[in-house]
Design a protein around this motif. Structure first.
Motif, PDB file in Angstrom:
ATOM      1  N   VAL A   1      12.669  -0.087   0.424  1.00 18.76           N
ATOM      2  CA  VAL A   1      11.253  -0.447   0.330  1.00 18.76           C
ATOM      3  C   VAL A   1      10.969  -1.127  -1.003  1.00 18.76           C
ATOM      4  O   VAL A   1      11.264  -0.570  -2.067  1.00 18.76           O
ATOM      5  CB  VAL A   1      10.343   0.791   0.472  1.00 18.76           C
ATOM      6  CG1 VAL A   1       8.879   0.379   0.426  1.00 18.76           C
ATOM      7  CG2 VAL A   1      10.634   1.537   1.770  1.00 18.76           C
ATOM      8  N   TRP A   2      10.424  -2.330  -0.938  1.00 18.91           N
ATOM      9  CA  TRP A   2       9.988  -3.058  -2.124  1.00 18.91           C
ATOM     10  C   TRP A   2       8.473  -3.204  -2.089  1.00 18.91           C
ATOM     11  O   TRP A   2       7.879  -3.496  -1.043  1.00 18.91           O
ATOM     12  CB  TRP A   2      10.611  -4.449  -2.187  1.00 18.91           C
ATOM     13  CG  TRP A   2      12.099  -4.436  -2.437  1.00 18.91           C
ATOM     14  CD1 TRP A   2      12.889  -3.351  -2.673  1.00 18.91           C
ATOM     15  CD2 TRP A   2      12.965  -5.582  -2.458  1.00 18.91           C
ATOM     16  NE1 TRP A   2      14.189  -3.733  -2.840  1.00 18.91           N
ATOM     17  CE2 TRP A   2      14.271  -5.095  -2.714  1.00 18.91           C
ATOM     18  CE3 TRP A   2      12.772  -6.939  -2.273  1.00 18.91           C
ATOM     19  CZ2 TRP A   2      15.381  -5.943  -2.805  1.00 18.91           C
ATOM     20  CZ3 TRP A   2      13.870  -7.790  -2.356  1.00 18.91           C
ATOM     21  CH2 TRP A   2      15.158  -7.307  -2.627  1.00 18.91           C
TER      22      TRP A   2
ATOM     23  N   ALA B   1       5.697   5.195   4.696  1.00 22.05           N
ATOM     24  CA  ALA B   1       6.209   5.012   6.056  1.00 22.05           C
ATOM     25  C   ALA B   1       7.620   4.446   6.038  1.00 22.05           C
ATOM     26  O   ALA B   1       8.498   4.901   6.775  1.00 22.05           O
ATOM     27  CB  ALA B   1       5.280   4.090   6.847  1.00 22.05           C
ATOM     28  N   GLY B   2       7.840   3.434   5.190  1.00 26.03           N
ATOM     29  CA  GLY B   2       9.166   2.838   5.095  1.00 26.03           C
ATOM     30  C   GLY B   2      10.204   3.798   4.553  1.00 26.03           C
ATOM     31  O   GLY B   2      11.335   3.859   5.047  1.00 26.03           O
ATOM     32  N   LEU B   3       9.815   4.579   3.545  1.00 29.68           N
ATOM     33  CA  LEU B   3      10.736   5.559   2.980  1.00 29.68           C
ATOM     34  C   LEU B   3      11.089   6.630   3.999  1.00 29.68           C
ATOM     35  O   LEU B   3      12.252   7.043   4.125  1.00 29.68           O
ATOM     36  CB  LEU B   3      10.119   6.197   1.731  1.00 29.68           C
ATOM     37  CG  LEU B   3       9.899   5.266   0.529  1.00 29.68           C
ATOM     38  CD1 LEU B   3       9.105   5.989  -0.554  1.00 29.68           C
ATOM     39  CD2 LEU B   3      11.238   4.783  -0.023  1.00 29.68           C
TER      40      LEU B   3
ATOM     41  N   VAL C   1       0.761  -1.936 -10.578  1.00 28.45           N
ATOM     42  CA  VAL C   1       1.363  -0.603 -10.651  1.00 28.45           C
ATOM     43  C   VAL C   1       2.195  -0.365  -9.403  1.00 28.45           C
ATOM     44  O   VAL C   1       1.732  -0.594  -8.279  1.00 28.45           O
ATOM     45  CB  VAL C   1       0.284   0.485 -10.778  1.00 28.45           C
ATOM     46  CG1 VAL C   1       0.922   1.855 -10.839  1.00 28.45           C
ATOM     47  CG2 VAL C   1      -0.569   0.243 -12.026  1.00 28.45           C
ATOM     48  N   ALA C   2       3.418   0.104  -9.581  1.00 32.60           N
ATOM     49  CA  ALA C   2       4.299   0.371  -8.448  1.00 32.60           C
ATOM     50  C   ALA C   2       3.834   1.598  -7.682  1.00 32.60           C
ATOM     51  O   ALA C   2       3.464   2.614  -8.274  1.00 32.60           O
ATOM     52  CB  ALA C   2       5.728   0.575  -8.940  1.00 32.60           C
ATOM     53  N   ALA C   3       3.856   1.515  -6.356  1.00 33.91           N
ATOM     54  CA  ALA C   3       3.545   2.675  -5.522  1.00 33.91           C
ATOM     55  C   ALA C   3       4.675   3.690  -5.657  1.00 33.91           C
ATOM     56  O   ALA C   3       5.833   3.317  -5.842  1.00 33.91           O
ATOM     57  CB  ALA C   3       3.381   2.247  -4.065  1.00 33.91           C
ATOM     58  N   PRO C   4       4.361   4.973  -5.576  1.00 33.24           N
ATOM     59  CA  PRO C   4       5.394   6.006  -5.724  1.00 33.24           C
ATOM     60  C   PRO C   4       6.531   5.830  -4.716  1.00 33.24           C
ATOM     61  O   PRO C   4       6.287   5.625  -3.527  1.00 33.24           O
ATOM     62  CB  PRO C   4       4.631   7.309  -5.454  1.00 33.24           C
ATOM     63  CG  PRO C   4       3.212   6.993  -5.785  1.00 33.24           C
ATOM     64  CD  PRO C   4       3.021   5.563  -5.384  1.00 33.24           C
ATOM     65  N   GLY C   5       7.761   5.863  -5.214  1.00 33.14           N
ATOM     66  CA  GLY C   5       8.930   5.857  -4.346  1.00 33.14           C
ATOM     67  C   GLY C   5       9.561   4.511  -4.072  1.00 33.14           C
ATOM     68  O   GLY C   5      10.669   4.459  -3.534  1.00 33.14           O
TER      69      GLY C   5
ATOM     70  N   ALA D   1       0.824  -1.215   0.000  1.00 37.04           N
ATOM     71  CA  ALA D   1       0.000   0.000   0.000  1.00 37.04           C
ATOM     72  C   ALA D   1       0.857   1.263   0.000  1.00 37.04           C
ATOM     73  O   ALA D   1       1.912   1.303   0.637  1.00 37.04           O
ATOM     74  CB  ALA D   1      -0.915   0.007   1.213  1.00 37.04           C
ATOM     75  N   PRO D   2       0.406   2.305  -0.687  1.00 41.39           N
ATOM     76  CA  PRO D   2       1.167   3.563  -0.727  1.00 41.39           C
ATOM     77  C   PRO D   2       1.490   4.136   0.644  1.00 41.39           C
ATOM     78  O   PRO D   2       2.581   4.655   0.866  1.00 41.39           O
ATOM     79  CB  PRO D   2       0.247   4.495  -1.524  1.00 41.39           C
ATOM     80  CG  PRO D   2      -0.529   3.585  -2.418  1.00 41.39           C
ATOM     81  CD  PRO D   2      -0.776   2.356  -1.593  1.00 41.39           C
TER      82      PRO D   2
END
Length: 222
Positions: free
Chosen positions: A183-184, A175-177, A190-194, A169-170
């Protein structure tokens, strides 16, 4: 001649989100929110749309501002507890093999749900539970705040930069970033931003997740 001191290799740890990452509970979450909306005479589609991007108390403030939020939460918790007892759901392909291959001290669960529900679902799907579980009751700030992931790193006694976050989830990705972690993303077209890397499924990512933690696993891709 003096030899160079041997520097220890940093320990790597994997921090997993639960719902949508290890456990396929999307249909369950939708049914719970639709039932809750029916109890309050609200549009279930609108309630679920809001619930997808906010925490429960924020959802109540938007969709049911005239109702007691604690009563709303109690009703939601009762439905979620019943879902753990009687709902039909399962683990994503590759989850069981991956978690079994990881050393018990090399991974943790970081969830916006409550530990008792996580344990109930894991028991029913045959997944192991690690020593470290950071749930909604453990923190005052949930995702997308970095606090849950930072607490997990602290409990595992590792630096944030030595952690891999696996999310679907985005809000969890963010949160991980914000925690300064790798973060994977998994389980989405579709890839979540970042995200640093994205995989269409958990099974596709399993071997590389295991390798990050110094383990090996063989699973079918799904």
């Amino acid at each position: 001649m003096t030899s160079e001191p041997v520097r220890p290799v940093p320990r790597k740890r994997v921090l997993f989100d639960v719902d949508g990452t290890l456990i396929d509970a999307v249909d369950n979450q939708r049914r719970v929110w639709e039932t809750w909306a029916g109890q309050y005479g609200l549009d279930p589609e609108e309630v679920y749309r809001v619930a997808l991007r906010t925490r429960p108390m924020e959802t109540f403030a938007q969709v049911a501002p005239d109702h007691d939020p604690q009563a709303c939460l109690a009703a939601l918790h009762a439905l979620e507890d019943e879902d753990v007892r009687s709902g039909v759901y399962g683990a994503f392909a590759g989850a069981a093999e991956l978690l079994a291959a990881l050393p018990r001290d090399s991974w943790a669960l970081v969830t916006s749900n409550y530990e008792r529900r996580v344990r109930g679902r894991f028991a029913r799907t045959g997944l192991p539970v690690p020593p470290v579980v950071v749930d909604a009751a453990a923190v005052t700030e949930g995702k997308p705040s970095p606090v849950p992931y930072l607490l997990a790193a602290e409990r595992l006694a590792v630096r944030p930069e030595d952690c891999l976050v696996v999310e679907d989830a985005p809000s969890g990705v963010l949160a991980g970033l914000r925690a300064g972690m790798v973060v994977w993303g998994v389980n989405g077209s579709v890839a979540a931003p970042g995200v640093h890397r994205h995989f269409a499924s958990l099974g596709e990512a399993a071997a590389e997740i295991a390798a990050f933690a110094g383990a090996e696993v063989e699973v079918g891709r799904g």
